[in-house]
Design a protein around this motif. Structure first.
Motif, PDB file in Angstrom:
ATOM      1  N   ARG A 111       6.240   1.662  -4.381  1.00  0.00           N
ATOM      2  CA  ARG A 111       5.336   0.623  -4.479  1.00  0.00           C
ATOM      3  C   ARG A 111       4.946  -0.116  -3.187  1.00  0.00           C
ATOM      4  O   ARG A 111       3.543  -0.381  -3.434  1.00  0.00           O
ATOM      5  CB  ARG A 111       5.742  -0.423  -5.332  1.00  0.00           C
ATOM      6  CG  ARG A 111       6.171  -0.286  -6.736  1.00  0.00           C
ATOM      7  CD  ARG A 111       5.029   0.211  -7.443  1.00  0.00           C
ATOM      8  NE  ARG A 111       5.269   0.505  -8.970  1.00  0.00           N
ATOM      9  CZ  ARG A 111       5.047   1.739  -9.268  1.00  0.00           C
ATOM     10  NH1 ARG A 111       4.757   2.801  -8.556  1.00  0.00           N
ATOM     11  NH2 ARG A 111       5.217   2.171 -10.609  1.00  0.00           N
ATOM     12  N   GLU A 112       5.535   0.091  -2.250  1.00  0.00           N
ATOM     13  CA  GLU A 112       5.036  -0.307  -0.944  1.00  0.00           C
ATOM     14  C   GLU A 112       4.054   0.764  -0.352  1.00  0.00           C
ATOM     15  O   GLU A 112       2.933   0.295   0.237  1.00  0.00           O
ATOM     16  CB  GLU A 112       6.248  -0.427   0.053  1.00  0.00           C
ATOM     17  CG  GLU A 112       7.203  -1.557  -0.218  1.00  0.00           C
ATOM     18  CD  GLU A 112       8.562  -1.527   0.668  1.00  0.00           C
ATOM     19  OE1 GLU A 112       8.712  -0.263   1.340  1.00  0.00           O
ATOM     20  OE2 GLU A 112       9.315  -2.653   0.815  1.00  0.00           O
ATOM     21  N   LEU A 113       4.327   2.089  -0.567  1.00  0.00           N
ATOM     22  CA  LEU A 113       3.180   2.852  -0.375  1.00  0.00           C
ATOM     23  C   LEU A 113       2.022   2.797  -0.720  1.00  0.00           C
ATOM     24  O   LEU A 113       0.986   2.873  -0.507  1.00  0.00           O
ATOM     25  CB  LEU A 113       3.870   4.446  -0.337  1.00  0.00           C
ATOM     26  CG  LEU A 113       4.987   4.914   0.506  1.00  0.00           C
ATOM     27  CD1 LEU A 113       5.527   6.108   0.458  1.00  0.00           C
ATOM     28  CD2 LEU A 113       4.537   4.809   2.055  1.00  0.00           C
ATOM     29  N   GLU A 114       2.030   2.564  -2.306  1.00  0.00           N
ATOM     30  CA  GLU A 114       1.158   2.364  -2.978  1.00  0.00           C
ATOM     31  C   GLU A 114       0.091   1.360  -2.827  1.00  0.00           C
ATOM     32  O   GLU A 114      -1.250   1.269  -2.511  1.00  0.00           O
ATOM     33  CB  GLU A 114       1.423   2.281  -4.593  1.00  0.00           C
ATOM     34  CG  GLU A 114       1.836   3.527  -5.217  1.00  0.00           C
ATOM     35  CD  GLU A 114       2.363   3.375  -6.811  1.00  0.00           C
ATOM     36  OE1 GLU A 114       2.484   2.323  -6.998  1.00  0.00           O
ATOM     37  OE2 GLU A 114       2.439   4.428  -7.379  1.00  0.00           O
ATOM     38  N   SER A 115       0.880   0.222  -2.250  1.00  0.00           N
ATOM     39  CA  SER A 115       0.201  -1.135  -1.698  1.00  0.00           C
ATOM     40  C   SER A 115      -0.524  -0.605  -0.410  1.00  0.00           C
ATOM     41  O   SER A 115      -1.749  -1.272  -0.254  1.00  0.00           O
ATOM     42  CB  SER A 115       1.179  -2.266  -1.640  1.00  0.00           C
ATOM     43  OG  SER A 115       0.560  -3.455  -0.982  1.00  0.00           O
ATOM     44  N   MET A 116       0.098  -0.072   0.290  1.00  0.00           N
ATOM     45  CA  MET A 116      -0.668   0.462   1.585  1.00  0.00           C
ATOM     46  C   MET A 116      -1.765   1.167   1.403  1.00  0.00           C
ATOM     47  O   MET A 116      -2.685   0.856   1.935  1.00  0.00           O
ATOM     48  CB  MET A 116       0.533   1.148   2.508  1.00  0.00           C
ATOM     49  CG  MET A 116       1.772   0.222   3.075  1.00  0.00           C
ATOM     50  SD  MET A 116       2.985   1.263   3.747  1.00  0.00           S
ATOM     51  CE  MET A 116       2.100   1.996   5.177  1.00  0.00           C
ATOM     52  N   ILE A 117      -1.382   2.227   0.527  1.00  0.00           N
ATOM     53  CA  ILE A 117      -2.760   3.022   0.121  1.00  0.00           C
ATOM     54  C   ILE A 117      -3.969   2.226  -0.399  1.00  0.00           C
ATOM     55  O   ILE A 117      -5.124   2.401  -0.097  1.00  0.00           O
ATOM     56  CB  ILE A 117      -2.378   4.182  -0.969  1.00  0.00           C
ATOM     57  CG1 ILE A 117      -1.447   5.119  -0.204  1.00  0.00           C
ATOM     58  CG2 ILE A 117      -3.603   4.629  -1.326  1.00  0.00           C
ATOM     59  CD1 ILE A 117      -0.875   6.061  -1.247  1.00  0.00           C
ATOM     60  N   ASP A 118      -3.693   1.109  -1.215  1.00  0.00           N
ATOM     61  CA  ASP A 118      -4.447   0.190  -1.956  1.00  0.00           C
ATOM     62  C   ASP A 118      -5.388  -0.427  -0.814  1.00  0.00           C
ATOM     63  O   ASP A 118      -6.498  -0.597  -0.732  1.00  0.00           O
ATOM     64  CB  ASP A 118      -3.843  -0.608  -3.014  1.00  0.00           C
ATOM     65  CG  ASP A 118      -3.634  -0.037  -4.276  1.00  0.00           C
ATOM     66  OD1 ASP A 118      -4.152   1.147  -4.330  1.00  0.00           O
ATOM     67  OD2 ASP A 118      -2.690  -0.459  -4.928  1.00  0.00           O
ATOM     68  N   SER A 119      -4.462  -0.978   0.097  1.00  0.00           N
ATOM     69  CA  SER A 119      -4.874  -1.814   1.198  1.00  0.00           C
ATOM     70  C   SER A 119      -5.914  -0.968   2.086  1.00  0.00           C
ATOM     71  O   SER A 119      -6.793  -1.345   2.517  1.00  0.00           O
ATOM     72  CB  SER A 119      -3.846  -2.317   1.995  1.00  0.00           C
ATOM     73  OG  SER A 119      -3.171  -3.070   1.465  1.00  0.00           O
ATOM     74  N   TYR A 120      -5.514   0.297   2.364  1.00  0.00           N
ATOM     75  CA  TYR A 120      -6.186   1.352   3.238  1.00  0.00           C
ATOM     76  C   TYR A 120      -7.517   1.608   2.543  1.00  0.00           C
ATOM     77  O   TYR A 120      -8.558   1.946   3.121  1.00  0.00           O
ATOM     78  CB  TYR A 120      -5.288   2.563   3.358  1.00  0.00           C
ATOM     79  CG  TYR A 120      -6.078   3.581   4.301  1.00  0.00           C
ATOM     80  CD1 TYR A 120      -6.238   3.463   5.687  1.00  0.00           C
ATOM     81  CD2 TYR A 120      -6.639   4.788   3.630  1.00  0.00           C
ATOM     82  CE1 TYR A 120      -6.887   4.395   6.299  1.00  0.00           C
ATOM     83  CE2 TYR A 120      -7.202   5.721   4.439  1.00  0.00           C
ATOM     84  CZ  TYR A 120      -7.395   5.468   5.751  1.00  0.00           C
ATOM     85  OH  TYR A 120      -8.072   6.556   6.538  1.00  0.00           O
ATOM     86  N   SER A 121      -7.296   1.742   1.174  1.00  0.00           N
ATOM     87  CA  SER A 121      -8.501   2.077   0.598  1.00  0.00           C
ATOM     88  C   SER A 121      -9.388   0.999   0.466  1.00  0.00           C
ATOM     89  O   SER A 121     -10.805   1.383   0.585  1.00  0.00           O
ATOM     90  CB  SER A 121      -8.206   2.396  -0.960  1.00  0.00           C
ATOM     91  OG  SER A 121      -7.528   3.483  -1.138  1.00  0.00           O
ATOM     92  N   MET A 122      -8.873  -0.181   0.470  1.00  0.00           N
ATOM     93  CA  MET A 122     -10.037  -1.192   0.516  1.00  0.00           C
ATOM     94  C   MET A 122     -10.602  -1.479   1.774  1.00  0.00           C
ATOM     95  O   MET A 122     -11.788  -2.034   1.948  1.00  0.00           O
ATOM     96  CB  MET A 122      -9.194  -2.747   0.271  1.00  0.00           C
ATOM     97  CG  MET A 122      -8.872  -2.609  -1.187  1.00  0.00           C
ATOM     98  SD  MET A 122      -7.907  -4.260  -1.515  1.00  0.00           S
ATOM     99  CE  MET A 122      -8.695  -5.528  -1.077  1.00  0.00           C
ATOM    100  N   MET A 123      -9.672  -1.163   2.840  1.00  0.00           N
ATOM    101  CA  MET A 123     -10.403  -1.256   4.159  1.00  0.00           C
ATOM    102  C   MET A 123     -11.315  -0.099   4.372  1.00  0.00           C
ATOM    103  O   MET A 123     -12.496  -0.199   5.196  1.00  0.00           O
ATOM    104  CB  MET A 123      -9.062  -0.945   5.305  1.00  0.00           C
ATOM    105  CG  MET A 123      -9.549  -0.980   6.918  1.00  0.00           C
ATOM    106  SD  MET A 123      -8.437  -0.752   7.791  1.00  0.00           S
ATOM    107  CE  MET A 123      -7.908   1.088   7.504  1.00  0.00           C
ATOM    108  N   VAL A 124     -11.240   0.958   4.053  1.00  0.00           N
ATOM    109  CA  VAL A 124     -11.930   2.090   3.975  1.00  0.00           C
ATOM    110  C   VAL A 124     -13.370   1.792   3.202  1.00  0.00           C
ATOM    111  O   VAL A 124     -14.369   2.066   3.830  1.00  0.00           O
ATOM    112  CB  VAL A 124     -11.448   3.424   3.289  1.00  0.00           C
ATOM    113  CG1 VAL A 124     -12.472   4.591   3.150  1.00  0.00           C
ATOM    114  CG2 VAL A 124     -10.374   4.017   4.321  1.00  0.00           C
ATOM    115  N   GLU A 125     -13.044   1.073   2.109  1.00  0.00           N
ATOM    116  CA  GLU A 125     -14.354   0.863   1.309  1.00  0.00           C
ATOM    117  C   GLU A 125     -15.101  -0.228   2.219  1.00  0.00           C
ATOM    118  O   GLU A 125     -16.348  -0.091   1.960  1.00  0.00           O
ATOM    119  CB  GLU A 125     -13.976   0.540  -0.043  1.00  0.00           C
ATOM    120  CG  GLU A 125     -14.958   0.035  -1.072  1.00  0.00           C
ATOM    121  CD  GLU A 125     -14.454  -0.775  -2.605  1.00  0.00           C
ATOM    122  OE1 GLU A 125     -15.454  -0.932  -3.040  1.00  0.00           O
ATOM    123  OE2 GLU A 125     -13.210  -0.493  -2.702  1.00  0.00           O
TER     124      GLU A 125
END
Length: 350
Positions: A111-125
């Motif tokens: 879940r931490e990795l998923e949260s990091m991925i979500d944050s990264y995805s938001m940053m990329v977006e």
């Protein structure tokens, strides 16, 4: 070694927490080492609710009875850390006793990795939106200094092939007394007004198919017949020139700064290309540009001077008045004409 002992060793060896629960009370009968390492040793008579307070026991019972299985996610707080646990329950019977087999997986890291991925995805977006916005701004800027077809070539190949355009019509406009105005007026006011005037000129020119090439201080250059050939290019710049002066006359009625201009119109050949490497700009060169610049010098304030060749093309639809033969620097001696605003002539006659 008995089967029971082998099973117990297997349960202790696997990397998941396993427990056996009484299905009626959800009290613990057995748990492996991993389960104890994660959650501690349950106290005697402790139940599942004591361990996982967030777990919905009614939903658990309903799932076991109707579906023969129940899966969920819950949280377990251990000191200052919260673990995210995936739980999977399955019913079974042992010696006439109803048992629920609980398998736990620690998915905190997932879940931490998923949260990091979500944050990264938001940053990329967000970065993509910013890049898109900056790209649009750059495109808008480039389209302000070069025609769209030239921009498309520049964007695709990184260079622009010089093109000969023949014939086109060039309008050269220069303001009268601009130097004195800059010296005496507030610079911010002068620049603001100049920006308003050039923006109005752009709109007027666009209506008649003129492409603004550049502005140099108080000089404004626009052309018709470039980059796409236009049969009525002379009429296009003539209409634009008349309306430029109309706009300035109306504007001067309500503004303290009086903007007056001279305009020269010429027809002929030009070469268009992007010049410069780092500070590049689209520009045109050729006889028509030079002649329009010379003719502008022969104009009186708020008047339009036209070369003889263009005057012959315009005389059927526009009012023209001969200014006589003049010696034009860099060109042969030729007759110059003044382009008149037919609307103003009719108004003066009335």
């Amino acid at each position: 070694m008995s089967i029971e002992a082998i099973n117990e060793q297997l349960l202790r060896a696997i990397g998941v927490g396993v427990a056996l629960l009484d299905r009626s009370s959800f009290s613990f009968h057995f748990y492996n080492d991993t389960f104890e390492e994660w959650f501690g040793r349950p106290e005697e008579a402790a139940t599942l609710a004591d361990l996982f307070a967030e777990l919905d026991l009614d939903a658990l019972r309903d799932g076991l009875e109707k579906n023969g299985r129940f899966t969920a996610e819950t949280r377990f707080k251990k000191k200052r850390r919260t673990m995210v646990i995936a739980v999977d329950f399955a019913p079974t019977s042992e010696g006439g006793q109803d048992i629920a087999v609980l398998v736990c997986q620690n998915i905190t890291r997932i879940r931490e990795l998923e949260s990091m991925i979500d944050s990264y995805s938001m940053m990329v977006e967000r970065n993509n939106r910013e890049i898109k916005r900056e790209k649009e701004q750059v495109e808008k800027l480039l389209l302000n200094i070069m025609p769209r077809s030239v921009y498309e070539e520049f964007k695709t190949f990184g260079v622009v092939t010089p093109q000969l355009y023949d014939p086109v019509s060039v309008l050269m406009l220069d303001f009268v007394g601009f130097t004195d105005m800059v010296a005496s007026a507030d610079p911010s006011v002068t620049v603001t007004e100049l920006n308003d005037i050039y923006s109005a000129f752009d709109r007027i020119g666009e209506q008649f198919g003129c492409e603004r090439i550049k502005t140099i201080g108080d000089a404004y250059i626009t052309v018709a017949g470039l980059p796409d050939p236009t049969p009525d290019h002379s009429k296009s710049v003539a209409n634009a020139a008349i309306r430029f002066i109309r706009y300035l006359e109306r504007r001067n009625l309500s503004h303290p700064n009086q903007w007056r201009c001279r305009i020269g119109l010429a027809t002929g050949a030009v070469v268009g290309s992007v010049v410069g490497i780092q500070k590049y700009v689209y520009d045109i060169f050729g006889p028509a540009v030079n002649l329009a610049s010379r003719l502008q010098e022969f104009s009186e304030p708020m008047q339009i001077s036209v070369q003889h060749e263009m005057a012959l093309e315009l005389r059927d639809q526009f009012e023209l008045d001969s200014l006589g033969t003049r010696d034009i620097r860099g060109f042969s001696e030729q007759e110059i004409w003044r382009l008149l605003d037919a609307t103003k002539i009719a108004s003066d006659a009335g």
